[in-house]
Design a protein around this motif. Structure first.
Motif, PDB file in Angstrom:
ATOM      1  N   ARG A  19       0.955  -1.009  -0.112  1.00  0.00           N
ATOM      2  CA  ARG A  19       0.148  -0.099   0.069  1.00  0.00           C
ATOM      3  C   ARG A  19       0.979   1.355   0.056  1.00  0.00           C
ATOM      4  O   ARG A  19       1.710   1.300   1.003  1.00  0.00           O
ATOM      5  N   ALA A  26      -3.622   5.111  -2.899  1.00  0.00           N
ATOM      6  CA  ALA A  26      -4.623   4.253  -2.908  1.00  0.00           C
ATOM      7  C   ALA A  26      -5.394   4.180  -4.066  1.00  0.00           C
ATOM      8  O   ALA A  26      -5.587   3.053  -4.549  1.00  0.00           O
ATOM      9  N   GLY A  29      -3.187   1.794  -6.129  1.00  0.00           N
ATOM     10  CA  GLY A  29      -3.237   0.514  -5.648  1.00  0.00           C
ATOM     11  C   GLY A  29      -4.382  -0.359  -6.147  1.00  0.00           C
ATOM     12  O   GLY A  29      -4.553  -1.546  -6.356  1.00  0.00           O
ATOM     13  N   SER A  33      -2.474  -3.160  -8.529  1.00  0.00           N
ATOM     14  CA  SER A  33      -1.939  -3.727  -7.234  1.00  0.00           C
ATOM     15  C   SER A  33      -0.711  -4.405  -7.217  1.00  0.00           C
ATOM     16  O   SER A  33      -0.284  -5.260  -8.153  1.00  0.00           O
TER      17      SER A  33
END
Length: 338
Positions: A19, A26, A29, A33
């Motif tokens: 993260r 965010a 992510g 990811s």
């Protein structure tokens, strides 16, 4: 010795999402990811014979709980071989459950809304516990753990310490072939901890139960176990008797002398020179107290004789480094010993 538990090159890894900080991180992510691989246990190999009493210790993150969960079939290993009582835990978990007992710290196995006594009776039926075994363990639990006043109380009304005592009794009620105890004395005061250790020792001896205990209270290990497994970052650092562990890692012992008169600095310096050839070193000399450290186990008689030649001693004690201090020192070293 017949094997109760066999572990060969066992490993367990997890993926953890990376993260990034902030709102932008965010959003990134969510769109792309990134993960990192966490190796919780790696290349772990050991075996435990029937009736052995073994302590599994290590710092937080060393892999103790992950290992215990693999041994009980709660999680599946990434690699390696594992058998408990001749069965593969995660494949034959239901069959294995009748022959093992488990305590997992603050995760009670007792039914939350019914009195403790009813849970015990339910377990007696579920495990088909013979009457003589049930009465033996139940009676010892009442005597050692002081469960009498708690039997009519719903579990949700018990304190952590009361719940832990009842949980331990429930885990050993059927005199399992092997018991996995994770932090069995957590939340207990000192006197109750002693009662719990005595209960574990008595039931183990009576039924020949194989014990594997993980704990941060190392007195649990020294008072109930004969063998020690030390984990570090998922690897097995030591496997052997507690005495062998002390001999390998205890770097010093001490002679503590109380003198009749205050210690003369010049006499302390003279003693320091005399004991140097015998492997001793004066580490404290002040007031009526003199402390000599040494490493060789057989050096104590010679060192004591040299002390008595120069000082009028009213009391003298031999002290060895306790196991908790040894473990703390090991983990504080920048490079752990092999």
């Amino acid at each position: 010795m017949e094997s109760a538990l066999a572990v060969e090159n066992l490993s367990k890894s997890y993926q953890r999402r990376l993260r990034q900080p902030g709102l932008l991180g965010a959003v990134k992510g969510l769109l792309a990811s990134q993960f990192e691989q966490i190796q919780a246990v790696q290349g772990l190999s050991f075996s435990i014979g029937r009736g052995e009493k073994v302590g599994l210790i290590g710092e937080n993150g060393a892999g103790k709980s992950t290992t215990l969960k693999m041994l009980t079939g709660i999680i599946v290993p990434t690699g390696g071989r594992l058998e408990v009582l001749g069965r593969v835990p995660w494949k034959e978990r239901r069959q294995l459950a009748l022959n093992i007992g488990v305590v997992f710290g603050q995760r009670p196995q007792l039914l939350w809304d019914i009195p403790v006594q009813e849970t015990f009776e339910l377990l007696k039926t579920m495990y088909r516990i013979p009457e003589d075994v049930y009465q033996a363990v139940y009676g010892e639990a009442l005597r050692r753990l002081g469960l009498g006043p708690l039997l009519g109380t719903p579990v949700r009304h018990l304190s952590l310490g009361q719940r832990m005592r009842c949980d331990l009794a429930a885990a050993l009620l059927h005199a399992p072939a092997i018991a996995f105890l994770d932090e069995p004395t957590i939340g207990l005061d000192l006197s109750v901890k002693e009662q719990v250790r005595e209960f574990i020792t008595d039931i183990q001896a009576k039924f020949g139960i194989t014990l594997l205990i993980t704990t941060h209270d190392l007195k649990d290990i020294t008072e109930t176990c004969d063998r020690l497994l030390l984990l570090d970052k998922g690897r097995l650092l030591f496997d052997g008797s507690i005495r062998a562990f002390e001999q390998k890692y205890a770097s010093d012992r001490r002679i503590v002398a109380e003198t009749h008169k205050p210690v003369d600095p010049s006499a302390a310096q003279s003693l320091s020179r005399d004991i140097g050839n015998s492997g001793g070193k004066v580490v404290e000399a002040g007031g009526h107290r003199l402390v000599v450290e040494y490493r060789e186990e057989g050096a104590a008689p010679t060192l004591i004789q040299l002390i008595l030649q120069q000082f009028q001693v009213v009391d003298i004690n031999l002290e060895k480094t306790d196991i908790e201090t040894i473990v703390t020192r090991i983990y504080r070293q920048p490079s752990l010993p092999e």
